[in-house]
Design a protein around this motif. Structure first.
Motif, short mmCIF file in Angstrom:
data_model
loop_
_atom_site.label_atom_id
_atom_site.label_comp_id
_atom_site.label_asym_id
_atom_site.label_seq_id
_atom_site.Cartn_x
_atom_site.Cartn_y
_atom_site.Cartn_z
N PHE A 77 0.85 -1.19 0.00
CA PHE A 77 0.00 0.00 0.00
C PHE A 77 0.89 1.24 0.00
O PHE A 77 2.05 1.19 0.40
N GLY A 78 0.31 2.34 -0.45
CA GLY A 78 1.09 3.56 -0.50
C GLY A 78 0.47 4.59 -1.41
O GLY A 78 -0.76 4.66 -1.55
N PHE A 79 1.32 5.36 -2.08
CA PHE A 79 0.86 6.48 -2.89
C PHE A 79 1.58 6.47 -4.24
O PHE A 79 2.75 6.15 -4.33
N THR A 97 0.03 17.36 -12.21
CA THR A 97 0.39 16.30 -11.26
C THR A 97 -0.85 15.90 -10.48
O THR A 97 -1.76 16.72 -10.26
N TYR A 98 -0.85 14.64 -10.05
CA TYR A 98 -1.98 14.14 -9.26
C TYR A 98 -1.49 12.97 -8.41
O TYR A 98 -0.69 12.15 -8.88
N ARG A 99 -1.93 12.91 -7.17
CA ARG A 99 -1.54 11.82 -6.28
C ARG A 99 -2.74 10.91 -6.02
O ARG A 99 -3.84 11.38 -5.74
N ASP A 100 -2.50 9.60 -6.11
CA ASP A 100 -3.56 8.62 -5.93
C ASP A 100 -3.13 7.59 -4.89
O ASP A 100 -1.94 7.27 -4.77
N ASP A 101 -4.09 7.09 -4.14
CA ASP A 101 -3.81 6.00 -3.20
C ASP A 101 -3.62 4.70 -3.96
O ASP A 101 -4.16 4.50 -5.05
N ASN A 102 -2.87 3.79 -3.37
CA ASN A 102 -2.54 2.53 -4.03
C ASN A 102 -2.67 1.39 -3.04
O ASN A 102 -2.20 1.48 -1.91
N LEU A 103 -3.30 0.31 -3.47
CA LEU A 103 -3.44 -0.89 -2.65
C LEU A 103 -3.31 -2.11 -3.52
O LEU A 103 -3.97 -2.22 -4.56
#
Length: 407
Positions: A77-79, A97-103
């Motif tokens: 998990f992370g970003f 730019t864009y930040r998304d959560d990751n699982l």
């Protein structure tokens, strides 16, 4: 036993998650090569690491000499930060730019021994790509794009050991989907545009492998046969839905090589290479390659007095060339650095594996797109979850010896 069955069901149902990437429109950018969390913290190496309880079965010949049932699972998990470059109507170069959560729950594995044989099972998110994009050329128009693609792999594994040589074979089953959607909304438009294309694919394949132990060193080779995944595709819009059509996608021959060596009793070096011959199955693709190098500290617990000296630790780097190109026709490279350490449980058999990875995929200067990911990894491996030694600690009557002297 019941709690382990519950954990298994949760993990199997949760395995239908996967990673995110801005390159998901062009192919499957996120790929899992069958190694465990320990290996991912060591540069994604360890397909030939027979010097530990290895719960990654990239090589189906992976064999554990002790008569113990072993399972492993993990979570990542992370970003992920997306970056893109584009020109506006005046020709000025802009960056978004864009930040998304990751699982990602990449795998669940189980290995059961019988004499010199082992039967195993592994399910993993083999390849994936998930991204959503919103673009507004002006205040009156907005476009929405989405790519949602997962490819899973389930393996039934058999391996047999003969002295220092292990041979393995696995029946593989690939299944997944590749869905795309597009929506266009404009001020003054009565009916917005909404289009979807859904594809489902599946088919079996086979894998083979061998691992040779050479004292404090080991070598491993393995491969998965090419397979044509077959399925259906259907197009639909806000006003219509077409009939299903046949669809197919080919996966190429996949080959792997691994080396692991123990040095100075407490230092372990690992090197892994994966090769995929995509150029033979798709003219628009090139061969994919991933190389990883890792170093691990495996302490001799009998010689350590302080707690910080007793913690196994590792670090590694990897480089991957993706088989597809970006929208501007340039090659896409992926570079990662990772590290990890173990926290043993009280019985020293079950193990909690922790790690982190920083990954960069693509370059703005070349691909006009880029991923930057900071991922945290948690893995768990356990032994003898099916069988249990009999409990001989309960009090019991001990018969008194008969005195034969009285006769």
């Amino acid at each position: 036993m019941k709690k382990y069955l519950l954990i298994t069901l949760i993990v199997l149902s949760a395995s239908l998650w996967a990673g995110n990437s801005i390159f998901s429109y062009q192919g499957f950018p996120v790929q899992y090569y069958g190694r465990d969390i320990y290996s991912l913290g060591m540069g994604d190496t360890g397909s030939s690491d027979i010097f530990r309880y290895n719960t990654g079965y990239a090589n189906p010949a992976m064999h554990h000499r002790e008569n113990k049932t072993i399972f492993g699972t993990g979570i990542i998990f992370g970003f992920t930060g997306y970056s893109s470059q584009y020109q506006d109507s005046s020709g000025q170069l802009l960056e978004n730019t864009y930040r998304d959560d990751n699982l990602d729950l990449p795998y669940f594995s189980l290995s059961i021994p019988y004499k010199k044989n082992r039967m195993g099972f592994q399910i993993s998110t083999y390849a994936s790509g998930l991204v959503k994009n919103q673009f507004s050329p002006d205040s009156l128009r907005t476009e929405f794009h989405e790519a949602d693609k997962y490819l899973y792999r389930a393996d039934l594994i058999y391996s047999r050991a003969y002295k220092d040589l292990s041979l393995g074979v696995a029946a593989n089953y690939f299944f997944g989907h590749d869905n795309r959607s597009f929506e266009y909304i404009a001020t003054g438009t009565t009916v917005p545009s909404n289009e979807r294309l859904k594809k489902t694919i599946k088919n079996p394949s086979m894998s083979f492998g061998a691992i040779q132990g050479l004292g404090s060193h080991s070598l491993g080779v393995y491969g998965t046969l090419p397979v044509k995944l077959k399925g259906k595709t259907i197009y639909s819009s806000i006003t219509t839905e077409d009939e299903e059509e046949d669809y197919s996608q080919e996966l190429p021959l996949m080959l792997g090589f691994g080396y692991t060596g123990m040095y100075f009793k407490e230092l372990k070096l690992a090197f892994d290479v994966n090769y995929e011959s995509y150029s033979l199955v798709d003219d628009n693709y090139q061969d994919g390659v991933k190389i990883g190098v890792g170093l691990a500290y495996e302490p001799d617990l009998s010689r350590k007095n302080h707690w910080y000296e007793r913690i196994p630790a590792r670090i590694g780097v990897s480089h991957r060339m993706l088989p597809f190109k970006s929208e501007n026709g340039k090659n896409i490279d992926e570079n990662a650095v990772s590290f990890g350490f173990n926290i043993p449980f009280k019985n020293n058999e079950n193990m909690l594996e922790l790690g982190a990875m920083y990954l960069m995929r693509g370059k703005l200067s070349e691909n006009e797109l880029q991923d930057r990911s900071l991922m945290f990894m948690v893995g768990f491996s356990g032994l003898d979850i099916i069988s249990r030694a009999p409990d001989r600690t309960r009090p019991r009557d001990i018969p008194v010896a008969e005195d034969l002297g009285q006769w």
